[in-house]
Design an enzyme around this catalytic site. Structure first.
Site, PDB file in Angstrom:
ATOM      1  N   GLU A 239      75.711  40.410  -6.832  1.00 49.56           N
ATOM      2  CA  GLU A 239      74.800  40.877  -7.543  1.00 49.56           C
ATOM      3  C   GLU A 239      73.419  41.839  -7.397  1.00 49.56           C
ATOM      4  O   GLU A 239      73.185  42.595  -8.380  1.00 49.56           O
ATOM      5  CB  GLU A 239      73.446  39.746  -7.333  1.00 49.56           C
ATOM      6  CG  GLU A 239      71.969  39.585  -8.727  1.00 49.56           C
ATOM      7  CD  GLU A 239      70.973  40.285  -7.692  1.00 49.56           C
ATOM      8  OE1 GLU A 239      69.993  40.498  -8.746  1.00 49.56           O
ATOM      9  OE2 GLU A 239      70.440  40.665  -6.995  1.00 49.56           O
ATOM     10  N   GLU A 240      73.231  41.819  -5.702  1.00 50.05           N
ATOM     11  CA  GLU A 240      72.962  43.414  -5.371  1.00 50.05           C
ATOM     12  C   GLU A 240      73.328  44.704  -5.575  1.00 50.05           C
ATOM     13  O   GLU A 240      72.371  45.486  -5.484  1.00 50.05           O
ATOM     14  CB  GLU A 240      72.438  43.057  -3.981  1.00 50.05           C
ATOM     15  CG  GLU A 240      71.984  42.351  -3.759  1.00 50.05           C
ATOM     16  CD  GLU A 240      70.509  41.898  -3.737  1.00 50.05           C
ATOM     17  OE1 GLU A 240      69.462  43.332  -4.373  1.00 50.05           O
ATOM     18  OE2 GLU A 240      69.443  41.327  -3.364  1.00 50.05           O
ATOM     19  N   GLU A 265      65.810  33.907  -7.918  1.00 53.10           N
ATOM     20  CA  GLU A 265      65.384  35.022  -7.232  1.00 53.10           C
ATOM     21  C   GLU A 265      64.987  35.089  -6.424  1.00 53.10           C
ATOM     22  O   GLU A 265      64.055  34.287  -5.734  1.00 53.10           O
ATOM     23  CB  GLU A 265      65.608  36.008  -8.549  1.00 53.10           C
ATOM     24  CG  GLU A 265      65.934  38.087  -8.123  1.00 53.10           C
ATOM     25  CD  GLU A 265      66.998  37.792  -7.383  1.00 53.10           C
ATOM     26  OE1 GLU A 265      67.062  37.871  -6.420  1.00 53.10           O
ATOM     27  OE2 GLU A 265      68.138  37.928  -7.697  1.00 53.10           O
ATOM     28  N   HIS A 341      64.600  44.312   0.421  1.00 50.74           N
ATOM     29  CA  HIS A 341      65.175  44.407   0.818  1.00 50.74           C
ATOM     30  C   HIS A 341      65.291  45.939   2.809  1.00 50.74           C
ATOM     31  O   HIS A 341      66.335  46.399   2.318  1.00 50.74           O
ATOM     32  CB  HIS A 341      65.745  45.552  -0.380  1.00 50.74           C
ATOM     33  CG  HIS A 341      66.438  45.171  -0.797  1.00 50.74           C
ATOM     34  ND1 HIS A 341      66.561  46.134  -2.332  1.00 50.74           N
ATOM     35  CD2 HIS A 341      66.969  44.092  -1.579  1.00 50.74           C
ATOM     36  CE1 HIS A 341      67.188  45.340  -3.313  1.00 50.74           C
ATOM     37  NE2 HIS A 341      67.268  43.989  -2.602  1.00 50.74           N
TER      38      HIS A 341
END
Length: 1019
Positions: A239-240, A265, A341
């Site tokens: 997904e990233e 998410e 992140h």
């Protein structure tokens, strides 16, 4: 007021002699001239008061407590605002997990979370395989013990899809679990989705470890509580790297079994998850409090995503896009985006810890139960089912159709003004009928000249225009304050958003209230003084209604043209003010009418000249006087402030409270909730390049909208509030302009990438096809240049961050504006810190055999990838590419875009709805589920300007994401570093950034690869 007069009438009845001794009358004519004369008291013989003095004292205090006066109004306004703000803040706190967890196991989920997030585990990492194996080990026992639970360890799905400007080839490694429903019809299943990969710079506790462990708990739960519909769990990978795992799911046959989805998410660092986006009204009903104990949702977040205010993407976009077209929900964390992140997206730094995880589990279980077992509402699908939704202090969820909001707005725009005009005209007519002298004749009107001399026209004009003047002043000052923040400390909102709101709100209060409380001096009769505050309030209510009507007009246009649902608060506000205005008109019909003839003032013989005190002192004096029982020595009417009230101390008991409850609580609550959501999610997007003026404008707009509802009552707000807000504005604003905006709790995010340029070692040869040339990029091509690039906000990057890095010392710094992250700059310099791809060299034996000597081993350590490029046709080419210790490579076509590409061994054709567009693709991203995979890519291009036969130039590159500190053995036993053999991957430049960044800054990735090695090609 009238009760007080009745009290003194009773007193004079009992002691009439005192009237003559101690009182005289003063008559005031229409021009304001006073004539004093003595008079006997009226004949009160035979009249008896129905109330005793004790009862009168109690009744006399009623206006003091609930009358439209300074103290009651100030107290009620403050209580209303403080109650609402407290509710918004307190209900946002995460409660402790309950002992009865309704079939879920928080302890096991937290254990799973620690295993999964022990290391960064992006798709292109070894630890990603370990996480895959761990998840598989958790779901296999469930399937083994339950006949209706099935597992698909998908090692075959692959495909190609394109977005504007680039194409993708991806091989999936998703873990799919299917729980057969008891009464499913085959295609009405529900998809539950979360991704188990993280970014290379974060362990991924909230993005998306919590989502994954929540799905593991739901699998256990629904295996024991079989649902009515089939449940598909897509624990996807990739997904990233631009939603690849969701695309891979669409290649799987189980994707045809679902028409609804719930995506979990994380776009921040924990807290309470919110329903970020929804496709239609039907799935939103799964968030009602009947299913989700603490629903948290607001359609404004969906509006923000749709308009790019929040720069992020989730699998929601794939599931709702072409080829899937499902309806569903996107649930995500949103607080603490500065940790998103980064290394702080880890279990120890999660905002809320176990409570945050439980909030996600509780929400997903409730919504999942509803989606799988509740009755469907097929009529909600389509444009008519577009939802508007918001929670009320995390207790109830309000849901309605956007189309219904549009209809209601249109009706309100028409019916509201017409009905209000009708009521106001009725009030005017009735008041004129009652405005007569005692003899029944109409009240005499002053001449035009007298009217001009009295300046009553000026007072009337000011009364009807001062709201708009105050609003213009407020907007101008708010714009000036926004400029001040941008000029002096544009990032201060990053860590102190609520202090910024206090600053804006304090200024809004001052700029609104000061003009509204300014009045012209005038002589008024007691009755006029009594009703003046009410008339002032009525006028301001009408002005606020006009203001909300204008907002409603723009809101309706936004709903109709742009499908914006987040302006629902305007509708509620306008409705409340409209009802209040109607009631105010009814009240105006009942108020006493000030007479235009002579007015009588009472004065004590001993105190002919009485000086009125200030308003708050006046009220206190009244209270003391009313507490003293009358005696023969008690001063008469001259000492009673009841007949000498200032206009601000008048007012009808009760009506103003209804007006306040109609105009303040609902809009302030809705605006406060929306403002809280904006301030929790927007400020830290500044590090991603979001414009600072948008964040400050949002805070300013929230503050003004919070302040406007109190304007009808501004004349009765205590002056102490002025000094309170004035001091808070000065202190808070000065602090925010001077304070350093970042800290270890709210670090500034910067983005890292290192680029390795390889020597262009090309051997020319002639092809048997059309005599076209081919070239080979040798695996032993040497490193020509290594460049470290860091992206961030210009000032802090150039002056505070890069100077701290040893490798940048004394180097030429080249900075450019970043196109991908607008508002940021990328600064780069040549570095001596050379990365290593690690792993085993797949070409070592071939190279040694070709050279015939052992020395080839040392040179093989320089190898990064091997590539061959060939011209296979007039407008066709082929690239054969193999990277070392990587799953990810890229092809850049710099001279012209390609219009078609095919990867050998992959699924034929492009995924439905994701074909290469007319503009072509300037980049192809290649992903394999195994390392050292050889890609064979055939591609075509179009000739420019009819120049047939021209070739194409570009770059061949591969990506690496592993670094030593991210792969340290922490003793969890989940990963054997040497399972693939060979050397460790190293990125010393990134290790330097981690070591030397200031404590108030943190590093994230710029793109898929922390390191990209490339070499040019032409064909």
């Amino acid at each position: 007021m009238f009760l007080e007069i009745n009290f003194y009438s009773t007193f004079f009845q009992r002691r009439p002699s005192l009237w003559k001794e101690r009182c005289k009358f003063e008559e005031v004519d229409a021009q304001g001239n006073s004539i004093s004369y003595s008079h006997h008291p009226p004949d009160l013989t035979g009249q008896r008061s129905p109330l005793t003095p004790t009862t009168m004292r109690i009744v006399d205090r009623i206006p003091t407590v609930v009358g439209f006066r300074v103290i009651p109004t100030t107290v009620l306004v403050l209580l209303t605002y403080l109650t609402i703000f407290t509710l918004v803040i307190v209900t946002d706190w995460l409660p402790e997990p309950p002992k009865n967890q309704n079939g879920l196991d928080l302890k096991q989920a937290y254990t799973d979370l620690r295993h999964i997030t022990a290391h960064p585990h992006p798709y292109n990492s070894h630890y990603n395989d370990a996480v895959h194996d761990y998840i598989l080990s958790r779901v296999r026992p469930v399937a083994a013990s339950t006949s209706f639970v099935h597992i698909s360890d998908d090692q075959t799905s692959n495909g190609s899809w394109a977005s504007p400007g680039y194409g993708v080839y991806f091989e999936g490694t998703n873990i799919l679990v299917k729980i057969d429903g008891k009464s499913s019809n085959g295609n009405d299943g529900v998809l539950f989705s979360a991704h188990y990969d993280s970014v290379s710079t974060a362990p991924g506790a909230t993005d998306d470890g919590m989502g994954v462990v929540t799905l593991l708990q739901l699998i256990d739960y629904f295996a024991k509580h079989r649902p009515d519909r089939t449940a598909i769990f897509n624990i996807n990978n990739g997904e990233e790297d631009w939603l690849n795992g969701a695309h891979a799911f669409l290649q799987h046959t189980w994707s045809n079994l679902t028409d609804t989805f719930l995506n979990l998410e994380g776009a921040a660092a924990g807290g309470r998850p919110i329903l970020f986006r929804a496709t239609s009204t039907s799935p939103v009903r799964a968030f009602r409090s009947d299913y989700v104990p603490h629903p948290h949702a607001n359609v404004i977040s969906s509006d923000a995503f749709a308009r790019g205010v929040i720069r992020s993407g989730t699998d929601y976009e794939v599931y709702t896009g072409a080829g899937a077209e499902m309806e569903g929900l996107d649930v995500a964390f949103y607080k603490g985006r500065s940790r998103y992140h980064t290394k702080y997206d880890a279990v120890p730094y999660t905002n809320g810890g176990e409570r945050s995880l439980w909030a996600m589990m509780e929400t997903a279980q409730g919504a999942g139960n509803a989606l799988l077992n509740a009755k469907r509402h097929k009529q909600d699908q389509g444009s008519g089912g577009t939802p508007v939704y918001f929670d009320l202090v995390k207790a109830e969820l309000v849901i309605f159709y956007l189309n219904d909001l549009l209809i209601y707005n249109v009706v309100s725009l028409v019916v509201g003004p017409i009905s209000l005009i009708f009521f106001v005209v009725c009030e005017y007519v009735l008041r004129n009928e009652r405005a007569r002298q005692p003899n029944g004749h109409p009240v005499s009107r002053p001449s035009v000249l007298e009217w001009l001399k009295q300046r009553s026209w000026l007072r009337a004009l000011w009364r009807r225009s001062k709201f708009w003047i105050a609003l213009v002043i407020t907007i101008a000052l708010q714009a000036l304050l926004v400029w001040g923040y941008l000029a002096f400390n544009s990032f201060t909102v990053y860590s102190s958003p609520y202090l910024v709101l206090i600053s804006f709100f304090s200024l809004a209060y001052l700029s609104l209230v000061i003009p509204l409380t300014f009045t012209f001096n005038q002589t008024q009769s007691p009755t006029a003084k009594y009703i003046a505050p009410e008339r002032e309030k009525h006028t301001l209510l009408i002005q606020v209604y006009i203001f909300t009507w204008i907002l409603l007009l723009f809101s309706t246009i936004a709903v109709a043209r742009a499908q914006v649902g987040g302006l629902y608060f305007v509708t509620a506000w306008n409705t409340g003010v409209w009802i209040a205005c109607l009631l105010a008109a009814v009240e105006g019909m009942m108020l006493p009418v000030p007479q235009g003839g002579p007015r009588v003032r009472f004065h004590s013989a001993h105190h002919h000249h009485h000086h009125e005190h200030e308003e708050d002192q006046d009220a206190d004096d009244d209270d003391r006087e009313q507490r003293q029982p009358p005696t023969e020595a008690t001063p008469l009417i001259g000492y009673s402030r009841a007949s000498l009230r200032k206009p601000q101390e008048g007012g009808v008991v009760g009506w103003w409270i209804v007006h306040l409850l109609l105009t303040i609580p609902a809009p302030v609550l809705l605006i406060a909730q929306m403002g809280s959501l904006l301030l929790d999610s927007l400020p830290q997007t500044l590090a991603d390049g979001s414009p600072a003026y948008v964040v400050y404008a949002a805070a300013s707009l929230t503050a003004v909208l919070l302040a406007v509802p109190l304007t009808p009552f501004s004349g009765k707000l205590h002056r102490g509030l002025f000094f309170l807000f004035f001091l808070s504005f000065l202190i808070v604003t000065a602090y925010l302009w001077l304070a350093f905006p970042f800290s270890s709790a709210d670090p500034l995010k910067v983005f890292f990438q290192q680029k390795v340029t390889l020597s262009n070692v090309v051997s020319e040869r002639h092809s048997s096809i059309m005599g076209l040339s081919n070239s080979t990029v040798h695996p032993t091509a040497g490193v020509r240049k290594v460049v470290t690039a860091i992206t961030g906000t210009p000032y802090y990057l150039k002056n505070e961050i890069i100077p701290r890095l040893p490798s940048a010392s004394g180097k030429e710094l080249k900075c450019r504006d970043e196109k991908a992250k607008r508002g940021l700059v990328t600064c780069e310099w040549e570095s001596t810190l050379v990365p290593s791809p690690g792993g085993r060299n797949p070409w070592e034996d071939d190279f040694a055999a070709a050279q015939g000597r052992v020395g080839a081993t040392s040179k093989s350590r320089q190898s990064w990838f091997k590539a061959e490029v060939a011209r296979t046709g007039v407008r066709k080419g082929q690239i054969v590419l193999q990277g070392r210790n990587t799953r990810s490579c890229r092809l850049y076509f710099d001279s012209r875009p390609i219009i078609k590409y095919v990867v050998e061994g992959g699924h034929e054709g492009m995924q439905k709805g994701y074909e290469v567009g007319k503009v072509g693709a300037s980049e192809v991203r290649l992903w394999s589920r195994t390392r050292d995979r050889e890609f064979v890519v055939d591609f075509e291009w179009e000739d420019d300007d009819g120049r047939e036969g021209e070739g194409i130039t570009g770059r061949i590159a591969c990506e690496w994401v592993e670094y030593e500190s991210g792969n340290l053995d922490n003793g969890d036993g989940q990963w054997d570093l040497q399972r693939g053999g060979g050397e460790r991957a190293k990125i010393p430049a990134f290790e330097e950034v981690l070591a030397f960044l200031p404590e108030w800054a943190v590093a994230s990735k710029t793109t898929d690869g922390l390191v990209e090695a490339w070499s040019p090609f032409s064909v």
